[in-house]
Scaffold this motif. Structure first.
Motif, short mmCIF file in Angstrom:
data_model
loop_
_atom_site.label_atom_id
_atom_site.label_comp_id
_atom_site.label_asym_id
_atom_site.label_seq_id
_atom_site.Cartn_x
_atom_site.Cartn_y
_atom_site.Cartn_z
N ARG A 166 53.96 -38.62 5.58
CA ARG A 166 52.48 -37.67 6.04
C ARG A 166 51.55 -37.65 4.93
NH1 ARG A 166 55.45 -35.49 10.22
NH2 ARG A 166 57.16 -34.19 9.04
N ARG A 205 56.56 -45.31 12.40
CA ARG A 205 56.54 -44.31 13.69
C ARG A 205 55.32 -43.63 13.73
NH1 ARG A 205 60.83 -39.69 14.24
NH2 ARG A 205 59.53 -38.70 12.62
N PHE A 221 54.57 -27.10 1.87
CA PHE A 221 53.77 -26.94 3.29
C PHE A 221 54.62 -27.00 4.47
CE2 PHE A 221 50.51 -27.71 6.56
CZ PHE A 221 49.45 -26.98 5.99
N THR A 275 55.56 -24.20 7.32
CA THR A 275 55.18 -24.35 8.77
C THR A 275 56.74 -23.98 9.63
OG1 THR A 275 53.55 -26.23 8.37
CG2 THR A 275 54.41 -26.18 10.43
N ILE A 297 49.72 -24.62 18.74
CA ILE A 297 49.24 -24.71 17.22
C ILE A 297 47.91 -24.37 17.20
CG2 ILE A 297 48.81 -25.98 15.13
CD1 ILE A 297 51.18 -27.68 16.11
N GLU A 320 46.90 -20.74 10.66
CA GLU A 320 48.24 -20.69 9.54
C GLU A 320 47.94 -21.94 8.62
OE1 GLU A 320 51.17 -19.11 9.41
OE2 GLU A 320 51.06 -17.91 10.86
N SER A 321 47.32 -22.95 9.30
CA SER A 321 47.27 -24.02 8.54
C SER A 321 46.18 -24.11 7.33
CB SER A 321 46.99 -25.31 9.23
OG SER A 321 46.21 -25.20 10.04
N ARG A 338 47.67 -21.79 4.70
CA ARG A 338 48.63 -22.47 3.76
C ARG A 338 47.93 -23.50 2.76
NH1 ARG A 338 52.88 -21.65 7.41
NH2 ARG A 338 52.00 -22.73 9.28
N VAL A 392 42.08 -30.91 8.11
CA VAL A 392 43.30 -32.12 7.60
C VAL A 392 44.64 -31.38 7.75
CG1 VAL A 392 43.71 -33.14 5.50
CG2 VAL A 392 41.46 -32.91 6.02
N GLU A 393 44.92 -30.08 7.41
CA GLU A 393 46.07 -29.61 7.27
C GLU A 393 46.57 -29.46 8.79
OE1 GLU A 393 47.66 -29.82 4.65
OE2 GLU A 393 46.17 -29.80 3.15
N PHE A 399 48.26 -32.43 9.51
CA PHE A 399 49.67 -32.23 9.26
C PHE A 399 50.57 -31.64 9.75
CE2 PHE A 399 52.74 -31.49 6.00
CZ PHE A 399 52.82 -32.72 5.25
N GLU A 400 50.11 -30.47 10.13
CA GLU A 400 50.90 -29.44 10.86
C GLU A 400 51.44 -30.11 12.29
OE1 GLU A 400 50.27 -25.64 9.52
OE2 GLU A 400 51.23 -24.52 11.44
N SER A 456 51.71 -33.12 13.08
CA SER A 456 52.63 -34.11 12.83
C SER A 456 53.85 -33.65 12.65
CB SER A 456 52.03 -34.71 11.77
OG SER A 456 52.91 -36.15 11.31
N THR A 457 53.92 -32.51 11.77
CA THR A 457 55.18 -31.76 11.46
C THR A 457 56.08 -31.31 12.83
OG1 THR A 457 54.58 -31.04 9.24
CG2 THR A 457 56.38 -29.99 10.08
N VAL A 458 55.26 -30.76 13.66
CA VAL A 458 55.88 -30.16 14.74
C VAL A 458 56.29 -31.22 15.90
CG1 VAL A 458 55.26 -28.80 16.65
CG2 VAL A 458 54.64 -27.88 14.61
N THR A 504 57.53 -34.04 15.13
CA THR A 504 58.76 -34.59 14.54
C THR A 504 59.79 -33.57 14.71
OG1 THR A 504 57.71 -35.53 12.58
CG2 THR A 504 59.94 -34.94 12.29
#
Lengths: 267, 267
Positions: free
Chosen positions: A100, A131, A213, A217, B92, B96-97, B100, B209-210, B213-214, B216-218, B220
């Motif tokens: 990422r 992916r 980070f 999260t 979301i 929070e992002s 962070r 930007v973050e 990223f967040e 994308s994390t969630v 996943t």
């Protein structure tokens, strides 16, 4: 949820991740375990890496950890899915966050990855990158000499520089790459050498900052934040091998002076 | 999971988040809704912001969105918890992002926040920052003139610069701040002006930007990634008000040329 967060690595490399976790999440308590005795994991058989990783996990589960961070790219590549499927706590690896970070950074969509033999052969970074962004181009190069060199405490010598130059020669002939992922948590320890060799046109990324980070999260999403608001919790650092390089890194490089360092046996 | 991701804002500001989502997650399909007709949300009563936000959410739920991104700091501050508790999909926000990102960036632990009246009064950033890092110091300043100015298409004029200078005067007298959070998704549109006024010693951060990223994390963690591997999905952009500033921003600033833009009614 005042339980600790477990962090594992094959050796000292995961300290780069621990340092960021400790900085970004100062009220959390971390327990680190580095399997220095059996390091490096990079050239080992997959089944051995799986067994060693599970032994580390079982050791840390006795401390009732609320989350596990696999601060080792090799173990992430070979064991993450197994751990996610079988553990009752959230498990975070370092490969997704590294991928990422590269997607955020690259302008040309040409991304290089350096890591251990196992990590590069697994193509775990390529899968994670594609992916999310299928048309990204990747070039992976294994650097098997880096981890033994770092575990021996050699971070800055002329010999270290020659090893880095030799390993990155192939990468240097692909000038289109604008982003290089340090696909091993040991490598940020020699990041200045790597940056010198690879040149200023390439952004060198470690996954440590972004893993911090990502852990933050996931703590939010699972409502697992420590409710004890005391800052600067002292990490516990366990190793299966020599304390020497740990001692040096934790004080000189990571300012983890107050951390408790202890040798343990997993078998 | 080939369903779209919903993105809401009070107006055009959330396009800064949509742009990053689209860049970092090119295989995902986004549906954006900006409530330009009732913008700004910043000075409105809490109960009205809640009602307007729910109307936007109900509109987007008809498209079977798999995730909701509240690309509006005011709505995040006032409605996020309600939405999280009541929607069957991950939600979301942007606060929070942003928090962070500031924790990653600050060296001095002195962080400034600018936002709408509602966002600053809610102290949502202070809570998010201090929950993670209790000893961080914050200074929040409301800039009520920025959103109306931006929604009017005024991003670069001498008048805009005077408004920014006037609003940041108080912030400028606190030289210890090393990081400034743009606590409103409209503000990145005038980021060059803000950076010019606040000076080079302060890192100016937007959460866009973050947030990418967040998300994308969630995606996943919930295994919600789009399995259709076609890149550069065309976003759908809805607004309750004028199309004019949307049209200009989407082409000139965000290179979202292929996006479909349409006016809709929520009531």
């Amino acid at each position: 949820m005042n339980r600790p967060i477990g962090v594992i690595d094959s050796g000292v490399g995961g300290l780069t991740v621990l340092h960021e976790l400790n900085r970004q999440l100062p009220t959390e308590k971390f327990i680190y375990l580095g399997d220095t005795l059996r390091c490096p994991y990079g050239p080992k058989e997959e089944i051995d890496v799986q067994q060693y990783t599970w032994e580390m996990v079982h050791y840390l589960m006795k401390f009732e950890i609320k989350m596990l961070v696999i601060a080792c790219n090799t173990a992430t590549a070979l064991v993450l899915e197994q751990l996610k499927d079988n553990l009752p706590i959230p498990v975070i690896g370092v490969i997704e966050s590294g991928a990422r970070a590269a997607i955020k950074a690259t302008q040309t969509n040409q991304v290089g990855i350096i890591g251990t033999e196992n990590t590069i052969q697994s193509e775990a970074y390529e899968r994670a990158l594609k992916r999310i962004k299928p048309h990204i181009n990747t070039l992976g190069v294994a650097c098997p000499n880096f981890v033994p060199m770092i575990e021996n405490g050699d971070f800055v010598s002329l010999n270290a520089k020659r090893i880095v130059e030799g390993s990155l020669q192939f990468m240097n002939h692909h000038p289109r790459i604008d982003t290089l992922i340090l696909g091993c948590t040991h490598y940020p320890i020699i990041q200045p050498l790597i940056e010198e060799v690879i040149g200023e046109n390439v952004t060198v990324l470690s996954s440590a900052v972004e893993t911090g980070f990502e852990v933050s999260t996931v703590l939010t999403f699972y409502e697992l934040f420590n409710t004890n608001q005391q800052e600067n919790q002292e990490p516990l650092i366990f190793t299966t091998g020599s304390l020497q390089v740990f001692q040096r890194l934790k004080e000189e490089i990571f300012q983890l002076k107050s951390a408790t360092l202890k040798q343990v046996s997993l078998t």
